[in-house]
Write an enzyme that holds these catalytic residues in place. Structure first.
Site, PDB file in Angstrom:
ATOM      1  N   LYS A   1      71.638 -74.863  90.724  1.00  0.00           N
ATOM      2  CA  LYS A   1      72.254 -74.965  92.224  1.00  0.00           C
ATOM      3  C   LYS A   1      73.144 -74.323  92.687  1.00  0.00           C
ATOM      4  O   LYS A   1      73.380 -72.891  93.768  1.00  0.00           O
ATOM      5  CB  LYS A   1      72.716 -76.614  92.522  1.00  0.00           C
ATOM      6  CG  LYS A   1      71.091 -77.647  92.732  1.00  0.00           C
ATOM      7  CD  LYS A   1      71.251 -79.347  92.799  1.00  0.00           C
ATOM      8  CE  LYS A   1      70.511 -79.769  93.112  1.00  0.00           C
ATOM      9  NZ  LYS A   1      70.536 -81.245  92.478  1.00  0.00           N
TER      10      LYS A   1
ATOM     11  N   GLN B   1      75.067 -85.906  90.981  1.00  0.00           N
ATOM     12  CA  GLN B   1      74.233 -85.761  91.049  1.00  0.00           C
ATOM     13  C   GLN B   1      74.098 -86.860  90.424  1.00  0.00           C
ATOM     14  O   GLN B   1      74.492 -87.247  89.952  1.00  0.00           O
ATOM     15  CB  GLN B   1      74.111 -84.192  89.644  1.00  0.00           C
ATOM     16  CG  GLN B   1      73.301 -83.725  88.561  1.00  0.00           C
ATOM     17  CD  GLN B   1      71.992 -83.787  90.078  1.00  0.00           C
ATOM     18  OE1 GLN B   1      71.967 -82.615  90.956  1.00  0.00           O
ATOM     19  NE2 GLN B   1      70.898 -84.300  90.358  1.00  0.00           N
TER      20      GLN B   1
ATOM     21  N   ASP C   1      74.076 -83.516 100.463  1.00  0.00           N
ATOM     22  CA  ASP C   1      72.551 -83.914 100.601  1.00  0.00           C
ATOM     23  C   ASP C   1      72.462 -85.073 101.073  1.00  0.00           C
ATOM     24  O   ASP C   1      71.420 -85.165 100.851  1.00  0.00           O
ATOM     25  CB  ASP C   1      73.063 -85.036  98.696  1.00  0.00           C
ATOM     26  CG  ASP C   1      73.048 -84.040  97.860  1.00  0.00           C
ATOM     27  OD1 ASP C   1      71.999 -82.717  97.750  1.00  0.00           O
ATOM     28  OD2 ASP C   1      73.252 -83.901  96.637  1.00  0.00           O
TER      29      ASP C   1
END
Ligand code: NAD
Length: 286
Positions: free
Chosen positions: A53, A97, A120
């Site tokens: 990412k 994450q 997200d």
């Protein structure tokens, strides 16, 4: 007839120039889009995902920084760090994450990230927005699937869609996003009786179960579009999806490979959401 291979890697790459142009525009106006990636513990797969990412951010000019926190961190410390980032004007996106160590209250963590920086798309506000059509940030993986379908000119409206997998991060939002585009959606999961009786009806079959070779050709309607979200690492190190690719490609009209299908689109949608967050901040002066 062999299915057309839907190349997510190529589409993600082709989107890069557009992202870079938007970032350049923001920079011209004095805004440097920034993404904070919080990595708790030392799970090697998570470290690889965060690394990918960040590399993708760098390629389009987004400033990203990984916060590597020890697996022993307390809930209070982690929430405190998120609160700090929420008020940092240089951070436009915050991602934590997953998975998190078991002692961490994941729901609380996701709720603590400001909905305005929730790139997200896991905050309750954004999840609720998927139901009402008012979400700010769509979750990256299902968003990437929708982009792939749109790019391939695959009609969604009125189609029978079957989603295999009902997680909060992939299956459920996938179903909602396709329902919002007027598909008729069935969501299956581990407790579904006779999975094949559903999958065989699908014009579009999206599989996100985390079970290698769960879907074989007898379960797929002739001419169906098959989107394989699964990522499974075999003991020999190979990565495969949830679909028996070689068997199913002879029956489907289009299919995503693993790797090189949905995965790169997930990263691309993270860039999209981060840039969008910076653009919103500028437009709304928030
Ligand atoms: P999860 O474990 O949270 O959820 C899995 C879902 O699949 C559950 O709803 C479960 O009931 C269902 N399921 C499990 N076994 C099943 C079976 N035999 N039949 C029918 N349903 C079954 O997983 P997740 O986070 O949603 O991820 C699913 C898969 O997608 C994993 O392989 C994950 O690595 C992958 N993934 C890929 C991306 C990407 O960018 N490509 C992103 C996220 C997740």
């Amino acid at each position: 007839m062999a299915a057309r291979i839907i190349d997510g890697q190529a589409l993600a790459k082709s989107m890069q120039a557009g992202f870079a142009a938007r970032v350049a525009e923001l920079r011209k106006g004095g805004t440097e889009p920034g993404l904070a990636a919080i990595l708790v513990g030392d799970d090697p797969a998570s470290a690889v995902y965060v690394g990918r990412k960040m590399k993708a951010c760098a390629a389009v000019g987004i400033r990203s920084f990984a916060e590597r926190l020890p697996s022993t961190i307390s809930n209070t410390e982690l929430l405190g760090r998120i609160v700090e980032l929420n008020s940092d004007p240089h951070t436009h996106g915050i991602l934590v994450q997953l998975p998190l160590p078991p002692h961490i209250d994941m729901a609380r963590v996701l709720k603590t990230i400001s909905a305005e920086k929730d790139v997200d798309g896991f905050h309750l506000y954004n999840v609720g927005g998927l139901v009402t059509g008012s979400t700010v940030f769509s979750p990256c993986t299902p968003y990437g699937v929708v982009k792939l379908l749109e790019h391939e000119n695959i009609p969604i409206e009125g189609q029978n869609v079957v989603v295999v997998g009902a997680s909060n991060i992939v299956g459920k939002p996938m179903g909602l996003m396709l329902m919002a585009r007027d598909a008729t959606v069935s969501i299956c999961h581990a407790k579904t009786r006779d999975l094949a009786q559903y999958t065989i009806l699908a014009d579009i079959l999206v599989v996100a179960a985390g079970v290698p070779n769960l879907i074989v050709s007898q379960m797929v309607k002739s001419g169906a579009v098959v989107i394989d979200v699964g990522i499974n690492r075999l003991p020999d190190g190979r990565i495969i999806g949830d679909v028996d690719f070689e068997g199913v490609r002879t029956k489907a009209s289009a299919i995503t490979p693993v790797p090189g299908g949905v995965g790169p689109m997930t990263v691309a949608m993270l860039l999209e959401n981060t840039i969008k967050s910076a653009e919103r901040k500028l437009a709304l002066r928030i």
